[in-house]
Design an enzyme around this catalytic site. Sequence first.
Site, PDB file in Angstrom:
ATOM      1  N   ARG A 120     -46.523 -64.273-101.775  1.00  0.00           N
ATOM      2  CA  ARG A 120     -45.279 -65.038-101.949  1.00  0.00           C
ATOM      3  C   ARG A 120     -44.662 -65.265-100.577  1.00  0.00           C
ATOM      4  O   ARG A 120     -43.919 -64.414-100.072  1.00  0.00           O
ATOM      5  CB  ARG A 120     -44.320 -64.271-102.858  1.00  0.00           C
ATOM      6  CG  ARG A 120     -44.888 -64.045-104.262  1.00  0.00           C
ATOM      7  CD  ARG A 120     -43.919 -63.341-105.170  1.00  0.00           C
ATOM      8  NE  ARG A 120     -43.803 -61.923-104.879  1.00  0.00           N
ATOM      9  CZ  ARG A 120     -43.320 -61.014-105.733  1.00  0.00           C
ATOM     10  NH1 ARG A 120     -42.900 -61.408-106.928  1.00  0.00           N
ATOM     11  NH2 ARG A 120     -43.237 -59.756-105.387  1.00  0.00           N
ATOM     12  N   ASP A 148     -51.765 -57.681 -99.051  1.00  0.00           N
ATOM     13  CA  ASP A 148     -52.893 -57.672 -99.966  1.00  0.00           C
ATOM     14  C   ASP A 148     -53.207 -59.146-100.248  1.00  0.00           C
ATOM     15  O   ASP A 148     -52.521 -60.029 -99.747  1.00  0.00           O
ATOM     16  CB  ASP A 148     -52.421 -56.955-101.255  1.00  0.00           C
ATOM     17  CG  ASP A 148     -53.571 -56.611-102.186  1.00  0.00           C
ATOM     18  OD1 ASP A 148     -54.736 -56.707-101.778  1.00  0.00           O
ATOM     19  OD2 ASP A 148     -53.278 -56.221-103.344  1.00  0.00           O
ATOM     20  N   HIS A 194     -53.486 -51.276-103.548  1.00  0.00           N
ATOM     21  CA  HIS A 194     -52.836 -51.648-102.291  1.00  0.00           C
ATOM     22  C   HIS A 194     -51.946 -50.510-101.763  1.00  0.00           C
ATOM     23  O   HIS A 194     -51.989 -50.161-100.591  1.00  0.00           O
ATOM     24  CB  HIS A 194     -52.032 -52.928-102.493  1.00  0.00           C
ATOM     25  CG  HIS A 194     -51.410 -53.440-101.232  1.00  0.00           C
ATOM     26  ND1 HIS A 194     -50.500 -54.464-101.219  1.00  0.00           N
ATOM     27  CD2 HIS A 194     -51.554 -53.064 -99.934  1.00  0.00           C
ATOM     28  CE1 HIS A 194     -50.123 -54.697 -99.968  1.00  0.00           C
ATOM     29  NE2 HIS A 194     -50.743 -53.853 -99.174  1.00  0.00           N
ATOM     30  N   ASP A 216     -41.908 -57.170-101.409  1.00  0.00           N
ATOM     31  CA  ASP A 216     -41.598 -58.471-100.811  1.00  0.00           C
ATOM     32  C   ASP A 216     -40.596 -59.289-101.627  1.00  0.00           C
ATOM     33  O   ASP A 216     -40.431 -60.483-101.371  1.00  0.00           O
ATOM     34  CB  ASP A 216     -42.882 -59.270-100.606  1.00  0.00           C
ATOM     35  CG  ASP A 216     -43.603 -59.533-101.911  1.00  0.00           C
ATOM     36  OD1 ASP A 216     -43.172 -58.997-102.949  1.00  0.00           O
ATOM     37  OD2 ASP A 216     -44.598 -60.280-101.911  1.00  0.00           O
ATOM     38  N   ASP A 217     -39.939 -58.665-102.595  1.00  0.00           N
ATOM     39  CA  ASP A 217     -38.906 -59.408-103.341  1.00  0.00           C
ATOM     40  C   ASP A 217     -37.600 -58.626-103.376  1.00  0.00           C
ATOM     41  O   ASP A 217     -36.858 -58.674-104.346  1.00  0.00           O
ATOM     42  CB  ASP A 217     -39.384 -59.758-104.757  1.00  0.00           C
ATOM     43  CG  ASP A 217     -39.892 -58.540-105.524  1.00  0.00           C
ATOM     44  OD1 ASP A 217     -39.829 -57.419-104.991  1.00  0.00           O
ATOM     45  OD2 ASP A 217     -40.360 -58.722-106.668  1.00  0.00           O
ATOM     46  N   ASP A 296     -45.950 -46.333-110.491  1.00  0.00           N
ATOM     47  CA  ASP A 296     -44.564 -45.829-110.586  1.00  0.00           C
ATOM     48  C   ASP A 296     -44.343 -44.973-111.838  1.00  0.00           C
ATOM     49  O   ASP A 296     -43.674 -43.944-111.775  1.00  0.00           O
ATOM     50  CB  ASP A 296     -43.524 -46.954-110.444  1.00  0.00           C
ATOM     51  CG  ASP A 296     -43.850 -48.201-111.249  1.00  0.00           C
ATOM     52  OD1 ASP A 296     -44.970 -48.286-111.805  1.00  0.00           O
ATOM     53  OD2 ASP A 296     -42.998 -49.101-111.336  1.00  0.00           O
ATOM     54  N   SER A 327     -44.970 -57.924-113.612  1.00  0.00           N
ATOM     55  CA  SER A 327     -44.440 -57.548-114.928  1.00  0.00           C
ATOM     56  C   SER A 327     -43.739 -58.715-115.616  1.00  0.00           C
ATOM     57  O   SER A 327     -43.140 -58.552-116.671  1.00  0.00           O
ATOM     58  CB  SER A 327     -43.479 -56.364-114.783  1.00  0.00           C
ATOM     59  OG  SER A 327     -42.380 -56.723-113.975  1.00  0.00           O
TER      60      SER A 327
HETATM   61  C1  UD1 Z   1     -43.263 -53.643-110.893  1.00  0.00           C
HETATM   62  C2  UD1 Z   1     -42.187 -52.920-110.081  1.00  0.00           C
HETATM   63  C3  UD1 Z   1     -42.732 -52.544-108.707  1.00  0.00           C
HETATM   64  C4  UD1 Z   1     -43.984 -51.706-108.852  1.00  0.00           C
HETATM   65  C5  UD1 Z   1     -44.979 -52.373-109.768  1.00  0.00           C
HETATM   66  C6  UD1 Z   1     -46.174 -51.469-110.030  1.00  0.00           C
HETATM   67  C7  UD1 Z   1     -39.898 -53.584-110.594  1.00  0.00           C
HETATM   68  C8  UD1 Z   1     -38.825 -54.565-110.395  1.00  0.00           C
HETATM   69  N1  UD1 Z   1     -41.036 -53.799-109.917  1.00  0.00           N
HETATM   70  O1  UD1 Z   1     -43.739 -54.747-110.180  1.00  0.00           O
HETATM   71  O2  UD1 Z   1     -41.766 -51.844-107.974  1.00  0.00           O
HETATM   72  O3  UD1 Z   1     -44.600 -51.501-107.597  1.00  0.00           O
HETATM   73  O4  UD1 Z   1     -44.364 -52.735-111.011  1.00  0.00           O
HETATM   74  O5  UD1 Z   1     -46.058 -50.691-111.123  1.00  0.00           O
HETATM   75  O6  UD1 Z   1     -39.744 -52.634-111.328  1.00  0.00           O
HETATM   76  N2  UD1 Z   1     -48.718 -56.961-104.974  1.00  0.00           N
HETATM   77  C9  UD1 Z   1     -49.879 -56.575-104.319  1.00  0.00           C
HETATM   78  N3  UD1 Z   1     -51.076 -57.011-104.800  1.00  0.00           N
HETATM   79  C10 UD1 Z   1     -51.178 -57.816-105.899  1.00  0.00           C
HETATM   80  C11 UD1 Z   1     -49.988 -58.183-106.569  1.00  0.00           C
HETATM   81  C12 UD1 Z   1     -48.767 -57.733-106.089  1.00  0.00           C
HETATM   82  O7  UD1 Z   1     -49.835 -55.867-103.339  1.00  0.00           O
HETATM   83  O8  UD1 Z   1     -52.300 -58.181-106.260  1.00  0.00           O
HETATM   84  C13 UD1 Z   1     -47.434 -56.461-104.468  1.00  0.00           C
HETATM   85  C14 UD1 Z   1     -46.328 -57.486-104.362  1.00  0.00           C
HETATM   86  O9  UD1 Z   1     -46.385 -58.147-103.136  1.00  0.00           O
HETATM   87  C15 UD1 Z   1     -45.084 -56.628-104.506  1.00  0.00           C
HETATM   88  C16 UD1 Z   1     -45.534 -55.473-105.399  1.00  0.00           C
HETATM   89  O10 UD1 Z   1     -46.957 -55.481-105.361  1.00  0.00           O
HETATM   90  O11 UD1 Z   1     -44.693 -56.110-103.266  1.00  0.00           O
HETATM   91  C17 UD1 Z   1     -45.018 -55.615-106.825  1.00  0.00           C
HETATM   92  O12 UD1 Z   1     -45.452 -56.833-107.330  1.00  0.00           O
HETATM   93  P1  UD1 Z   1     -44.521 -57.788-108.240  1.00  0.00           P
HETATM   94  O13 UD1 Z   1     -45.316 -59.003-108.516  1.00  0.00           O
HETATM   95  O14 UD1 Z   1     -43.199 -57.949-107.623  1.00  0.00           O
HETATM   96  O15 UD1 Z   1     -44.463 -56.969-109.586  1.00  0.00           O
HETATM   97  P2  UD1 Z   1     -43.272 -56.273-110.372  1.00  0.00           P
HETATM   98  O16 UD1 Z   1     -43.386 -56.681-111.764  1.00  0.00           O
HETATM   99  O17 UD1 Z   1     -41.977 -56.459-109.708  1.00  0.00           O
HETATM  100 MN    MN Z   2     -41.251 -57.343-108.038  1.00  0.00          MN
END
Ligand code: UD1
Ligand code: MN
Length: 452
Positions: A120, A148, A194, A216-217, A296, A327
């Site tokens: 993103r 990643d 990751h 990153d969000d 988590d 999610s």
């Molecule tokens: C939710 C949680 C997040 C947690 C994740 C794992 C909330 C708001 N967010 O993620 O804190 O780490 O569940 O259980 O509760 N990413 C990668 N590789 C990928 C896809 C995503 O490294 O293939 C990274 C994203 O850049 C981001 C993080 O993983 O930093 C979480 O991804 P996101 O898409 O934001 O998922 P959430 O649903 O927020």
């Molecule tokens: Mn998120």
Amino acid sequence: MIVNFCLKICYESSTMRRKQLLLLKVGIVAWLLVVYILFTYQPSTTSPSLSQKSHNINQQLDKLEDELSKQSKFYSSLLEKLRGLQRQQHEDQHISNEEDDFRLIKDGPVLPILLIACNREAAVRRSIDLLLKYRPDQERFPIIVSQDCGHKPTRETIESYGDQLSLIQQPDLSDIEVPLKERKFKGYFLIARHYKWALTQIFQKFNYEAVIIVEDDLDVAPDFYEYFSATYPILRSDPTLWCVSAWNDNGKAGLVDVRNGSSILYRTDFFPGLGWMMTRELWDELGPKWPRSYWDDWVRAPEQRANRACIRPEVSRTRTFGKKGVSNGLFYEKHLKQIHLNEVFVPFTKLNLSYLHQEQYDPTFEKEVQNSQVVSLTEVKSGRLTQGVKYKIVYHTKDVFKRTAKALGLMDDFKAGVPRTGYKGVISFFYGNNRIFLAPGNNWQGYNPSWS
Ligand code: UD1
Ligand code: MN
């Protein structure tokens, strides 16, 4: 040292004055010479007429006037330059004093920020911009962005920040094995992979003593760094703590004391994540058994948590803007989006935070809950509570907890039986100007992992 310094300044300014004088003398001599030459000079023409003579004199007077004005300009610019030099010297002295003060603020452990990124680009830019905006010192708070997903535009965005941060890239982009039933949760497997790689880099390759993890969000608050700096020694010295989080799961504007509560911190049995700090020792413990997915929730399980607590703020120091994520915005609209980000800078490092140590915190906390006045949900919602009095709503069953939480806008879910922000089963929140506890009965036996 001070005397020495004064001698130096005094000496320098007296040499400067001597130089000034010398230049002035040379100038006066040169001026006299010019005047003399102009007046005694006789052009070798043959018997000029009277009008020609007066014309010549006029010309010479013009020349003289011109010369004088040039010289006056030269001397005033010289004087101006000398004054400028003196001012500069004063300012330099001032700046070096300020730098000394800043170095004192800079003193403290190196706390790297690990920013987890994927694909993103706009989001990662927003996150980095705020992290850089509030960072008080690059050396104390190095930012390491771990990417990643191999997404090129995102990589380029991160690289565009040059040496303000470091970029590391998760090298294993192979497809990940996911049990058939969990196909749709593949994202959680990728995230867990990751995290494991990135945290291993932080502690094994870079050899840091602790880390602050963000995604990153996330937006961060102005005192984000100050908060972690101040709580680090508490985390280090209290073995019943295992993390510090910047996040309040119940941090909506209507549920926290936005006006006067910014400096209040709590202990919580619920692992909040979303901008959190851990030590190398904890990674040494968790790293070897890191899960393949849902990291988590795995962290929240009793085997990992082992009864340890996190520090969390009354007013959140992070806010998520990641509506679209793995999610898929499960709680986004209803909860996450409404979390209020702290706006005032609290100088935490100058406050006494020792009240967060378990042996101080627990007796005070228990007494406070014990002494608070029992009320019903209806009374709380009526808005007719006496200001300044602390109240509690008591729950004995999961259903009552959930119903009450829902009615007040609190998170109503459990992880391993622990409600969000809970400490000893108690949820502390702020409602219409009153501190209120949603608390279990006196015979509480601990969390029930079957509550979900
Ligand atoms: C939710 C949680 C997040 C947690 C994740 C794992 C909330 C708001 N967010 O993620 O804190 O780490 O569940 O259980 O509760 N990413 C990668 N590789 C990928 C896809 C995503 O490294 O293939 C990274 C994203 O850049 C981001 C993080 O993983 O930093 C979480 O991804 P996101 O898409 O934001 O998922 P959430 O649903 O927020
Ligand atoms: Mn998120």
